[in-house]
Design a protein around this motif. Sequence first.
Motif, mmCIF file in Angstrom:
data_model
loop_
_atom_site.group_PDB
_atom_site.id
_atom_site.type_symbol
_atom_site.label_atom_id
_atom_site.label_comp_id
_atom_site.label_asym_id
_atom_site.label_seq_id
_atom_site.Cartn_x
_atom_site.Cartn_y
_atom_site.Cartn_z
ATOM 1 N N CYS A 240 0.840 -1.210 0.000
ATOM 2 C CA CYS A 240 0.000 0.000 0.000
ATOM 3 C C CYS A 240 0.873 1.257 0.000
ATOM 4 N N ASP A 241 1.950 1.239 0.800
ATOM 5 C CA ASP A 241 2.862 2.380 0.853
ATOM 6 C C ASP A 241 3.520 2.627 -0.500
ATOM 7 N N GLY B 184 0.982 3.538 -3.290
ATOM 8 C CA GLY B 184 0.151 4.714 -3.035
ATOM 9 C C GLY B 184 -1.315 4.381 -2.842
ATOM 10 N N ARG B 185 -1.589 3.197 -2.349
ATOM 11 C CA ARG B 185 -2.974 2.775 -2.114
ATOM 12 C C ARG B 185 -3.511 3.405 -0.827
ATOM 13 N N LEU B 186 -4.819 3.538 -0.761
ATOM 14 C CA LEU B 186 -5.517 4.050 0.420
ATOM 15 C C LEU B 186 -4.952 5.382 0.906
ATOM 16 N N PRO B 187 -4.700 6.331 0.014
ATOM 17 C CA PRO B 187 -4.091 7.600 0.443
ATOM 18 C C PRO B 187 -4.952 8.389 1.429
ATOM 19 N N ALA B 188 -6.272 8.208 1.382
ATOM 20 C CA ALA B 188 -7.157 8.950 2.289
ATOM 21 C C ALA B 188 -6.998 8.494 3.731
ATOM 22 N N TYR B 189 -6.393 7.307 3.926
ATOM 23 C CA TYR B 189 -6.244 6.764 5.273
ATOM 24 C C TYR B 189 -4.807 6.842 5.786
ATOM 25 N N LYS B 190 -3.883 7.287 4.935
ATOM 26 C CA LYS B 190 -2.486 7.386 5.348
ATOM 27 C C LYS B 190 -2.287 8.715 6.059
ATOM 28 N N MET B 191 -2.148 8.669 7.383
ATOM 29 C CA MET B 191 -2.098 9.875 8.202
ATOM 30 C C MET B 191 -0.680 10.375 8.455
ATOM 31 N N ARG B 192 0.323 9.489 8.304
ATOM 32 C CA ARG B 192 1.696 9.876 8.590
ATOM 33 C C ARG B 192 2.598 9.498 7.422
ATOM 34 N N ALA B 193 3.561 10.337 7.115
ATOM 35 C CA ALA B 193 4.479 10.080 6.003
ATOM 36 C C ALA B 193 5.215 8.762 6.232
ATOM 37 N N VAL B 194 5.521 8.072 5.155
ATOM 38 C CA VAL B 194 6.167 6.769 5.248
ATOM 39 C C VAL B 194 7.511 6.890 5.960
#
Length: 274
Positions: free
Chosen positions: A34-35, A38-48
Motif C-alpha cells: 500500500c505504501d 500509493g494505495r488508500l491515500p485517504a487513510y495514510k495519516m503519517r508520512a512513510v
Amino acid sequence: MSDASGGLILPLSVLTFAVQMVVYHGVGLWFEWCDRAGRLPAYKMRAVERMSYFELLPRVLFNQVFILLPAMVLVEVLGLAFVGAPQIGAVHFVLAMIAMGVGHDVVQYVAHRFVLHRPGLMRRLGHGVHHSTGASRAVSACYMGAPDFFLEIVLPYLLPLTLVGAGADVSFHLLVASLGAIGGLYEHSGYDFSARLPRDKTGLRGRFYALLRSFSTSKAHAEHHRRGNVSFSDGFGSPGICDSMFKTRWDLVGDRGEPRERPAESPRRRKQAA
C-alpha cells in the motif's frame, strides 16, 4: 498442523509462532505494498518511515526468532501455557480473551512507562531504537532492542497467557497471536481506518460511530511516538485501562505534559456560561 491421528506434529507453541509469523509478515507486506503503490491515500495519516522495509526487517526477525520463539517454547516446556485441555468452553474462551486484553494492557503499561521510559534505561534497554521510528511503517512494530522486545512484546503476551488457563486450545492460541500481530502492525502502519467514519451523526448512531472510531483509530500510538509521555498501553484493540486510570491517555495530556483542560471547562466556555 496435525498427523493422521489428529495430534499436532509441531509443539503448539511452535505452531502458534509459525501462524503468527505468516500473519505478521503477510499483513506487513500488504501495508508495505500500500505504501509503495500509493494505495488508500485517504487513510495514510503519517508520512512513510524514512527507514526502508529491508532496513527494519533484520532486527524484527532477530527479535521474533531468537527471543519470542524460545520464550514461547519455554513456557510450554515448563507447562505454563500451550498445554492442558485440547479445547475450552465458549464462556471460558470469551472470558480468557477479555482477560488477555486486560492483562496485556496492565503488563505493557507497567513495563513501558515505569521501566522503558525511565531516564537512563530507555537507551540502555533499546527502547530508544524503537522511538527512532515514527510508527509509519507497519513492520517497525517489532523494531526495537532485544531487552525492550522482551519487556514490551513478550511479557505482555506470555504473562497473561500463563494465567488465563486456555489449555491447548489451538483456535484460542492462534486467534490471540494473530490479533496481536495485526494490532501491532496497524498502529505502526501510519494508516488510520477511522479517518473516514462519519462525525456528524447524533444520538445512538453518533455514539456508535464514536465508539467505532475510538476502537479503530491508530492515533494513540502515533501520539506516543510523537510525544513520548502519553498512551503507554492504549492502542488499537487495547482497552486502554491504565492510560485512562492514570490520565496518560493522549487526549488527556497536552503537548507539554500538563493535563489537558476539558472543553467544557475552558475559560471561553466559562465566560459564555456566565
